[in-house]
Motif scaffolding. Sequence first.
Motif, mmCIF file in Angstrom:
data_model
loop_
_atom_site.group_PDB
_atom_site.id
_atom_site.type_symbol
_atom_site.label_atom_id
_atom_site.label_comp_id
_atom_site.label_asym_id
_atom_site.label_seq_id
_atom_site.Cartn_x
_atom_site.Cartn_y
_atom_site.Cartn_z
ATOM 1 N N LYS A 43 42.776 40.636 46.506
ATOM 2 C CA LYS A 43 41.362 40.304 46.561
ATOM 3 C C LYS A 43 41.079 39.494 47.813
ATOM 4 O O LYS A 43 41.697 38.463 48.036
ATOM 5 C CB LYS A 43 40.958 39.503 45.328
ATOM 6 N N THR A 91 47.528 39.793 42.877
ATOM 7 C CA THR A 91 48.072 39.810 41.530
ATOM 8 C C THR A 91 48.920 41.065 41.364
ATOM 9 O O THR A 91 48.786 42.025 42.118
ATOM 10 C CB THR A 91 46.964 39.822 40.469
ATOM 11 N N HIS A 135 38.370 31.419 30.386
ATOM 12 C CA HIS A 135 38.180 32.715 31.032
ATOM 13 C C HIS A 135 36.719 32.982 31.358
ATOM 14 O O HIS A 135 36.363 33.292 32.487
ATOM 15 C CB HIS A 135 38.732 33.834 30.137
ATOM 16 N N ASP A 137 34.776 35.454 30.687
ATOM 17 C CA ASP A 137 34.284 36.828 30.795
ATOM 18 C C ASP A 137 35.259 37.808 30.150
ATOM 19 O O ASP A 137 35.667 38.801 30.760
ATOM 20 C CB ASP A 137 34.040 37.198 32.260
ATOM 21 N N ASN A 142 37.849 43.915 31.269
ATOM 22 C CA ASN A 142 38.831 42.939 31.731
ATOM 23 C C ASN A 142 40.099 42.940 30.889
ATOM 24 O O ASN A 142 40.880 41.986 30.935
ATOM 25 C CB ASN A 142 38.226 41.537 31.753
ATOM 26 N N ILE A 153 42.846 40.367 32.483
ATOM 27 C CA ILE A 153 42.669 40.155 33.916
ATOM 28 C C ILE A 153 41.478 39.239 34.164
ATOM 29 O O ILE A 153 40.715 38.931 33.259
ATOM 30 C CB ILE A 153 42.487 41.491 34.669
ATOM 31 N N ASP A 154 41.355 38.800 35.420
ATOM 32 C CA ASP A 154 40.229 37.974 35.872
ATOM 33 C C ASP A 154 40.221 36.569 35.313
ATOM 34 O O ASP A 154 39.225 35.865 35.444
ATOM 35 C CB ASP A 154 38.887 38.618 35.503
ATOM 36 N N ALA A 158 37.543 33.813 38.044
ATOM 37 C CA ALA A 158 36.108 34.062 37.888
ATOM 38 C C ALA A 158 35.350 32.748 37.736
ATOM 39 O O ALA A 158 34.194 32.644 38.119
ATOM 40 C CB ALA A 158 35.854 34.956 36.670
ATOM 41 N N TRP A 343 44.156 44.373 38.551
ATOM 42 C CA TRP A 343 43.269 43.225 38.553
ATOM 43 C C TRP A 343 42.030 43.513 39.363
ATOM 44 O O TRP A 343 42.108 44.023 40.464
ATOM 45 C CB TRP A 343 44.014 42.048 39.156
ATOM 46 N N LEU A 345 38.315 41.434 40.352
ATOM 47 C CA LEU A 345 37.699 40.119 40.243
ATOM 48 C C LEU A 345 36.219 40.202 40.559
ATOM 49 O O LEU A 345 35.797 40.093 41.685
ATOM 50 C CB LEU A 345 38.391 39.164 41.228
ATOM 51 N N GLY A 346 35.414 40.460 39.553
ATOM 52 C CA GLY A 346 33.986 40.456 39.751
ATOM 53 C C GLY A 346 33.489 41.550 40.666
ATOM 54 O O GLY A 346 32.515 41.359 41.392
#
Length: 351
Positions: A43, A91, A135, A137, A142, A153-154, A158, A343, A345-346
């Motif tokens: 990311k 990740t 977390h 979310d 996810n 994940i995430d 986040a 993974w 991320l948003g």
Amino acid sequence: MAPLRPTDPSRIAGYRMLGRLGAGGMGVVLLGRSAGGALAAVKIIHPSYAQDAAFRERFRREVRLARQVRSRYAVPVVDADTEALAPWLATEFVPGPPIGEAVDRTGPLPEHSVLRLGRMLAEALEAVHTAGMVHRDVKPGNVLLAPDGPRLIDFGIARALDDTVLTATDMVVGSPGFLAPEQARGEQPGPAGDVFSLGCVLAYAATGERPFGAGPVEAVLYRTVHDTPRLDALPGPLRPVVAHCLAKDAARRPTAAELRALLTRDTPAEGWLPAPIDRLIAERSARMLALPDIEATRVEPAGPGATTAVTAPPARPHWTRRRTLALVAGAAALTAGSTTAFWLLGVDRPT
């Protein structure tokens, strides 16, 4: 996976970039391969966010906390550079599908699969909460599925992004339909909010429906705060457990550890998924086995007049039917033996 764009880096630290896994307003997620051959989801945060001192400090803190999470069902951060002009982290990677895709393509999961799913995800959340993180979310997108269990994940990261971007603009943090009433009211969620979200995920996995329905965001948020969840379609053993998770009062919900105990059942991890999802995982794994070859080594000219020596790239394999069948057969070994997890991320997956 989409091809790299001209603006994407070809390398980051020791990772060679292979393609795009997703992109969003805060950055891009690329698939990378380390010098040792391990795959990672990398990311890269957009430099405009990195210029915000408060964001960068939160990012440092959350990366540090994320490294402390110890659970086989939570995806670990394996590498990061929080001080780079464009901060990045990596990740581990597995090609398993998220719950949402699995349900869309194969239908709701059987009862024994959902019970096992809940127990393993409760274990992952317990580790996240023990590390001092929330977390915020937990949703079907996810949670990735693999033969040896799900992967959350995430987590944690986040929180750093949302604190800087979403909370600053008075937006609700989380995904409507899977967030807790306190999140819907714009309040700061705690571990109990993650348990509520997990209850929503389990209801969705078992029925294919959200417990507070669909429709306009405002309507879903209102029902989350005020209405009783629709759990009639849940199998008997699941219904009271999910209802406990979905209590409006956060203090009345079980902790992640208590939820794991409630879901304890003699169901082995191996073979916990139905055959159609196993096939879906194998198909994705086969595509990973067909990733591009390592590029040829390039030698720069030694001086004026010298020519650049480029090693010949390895020959492309001839794809016979036997080789194709071997590729698919090897997919199961890749997925089962991999310690990596997918993974995002948003960001959105490429379509």
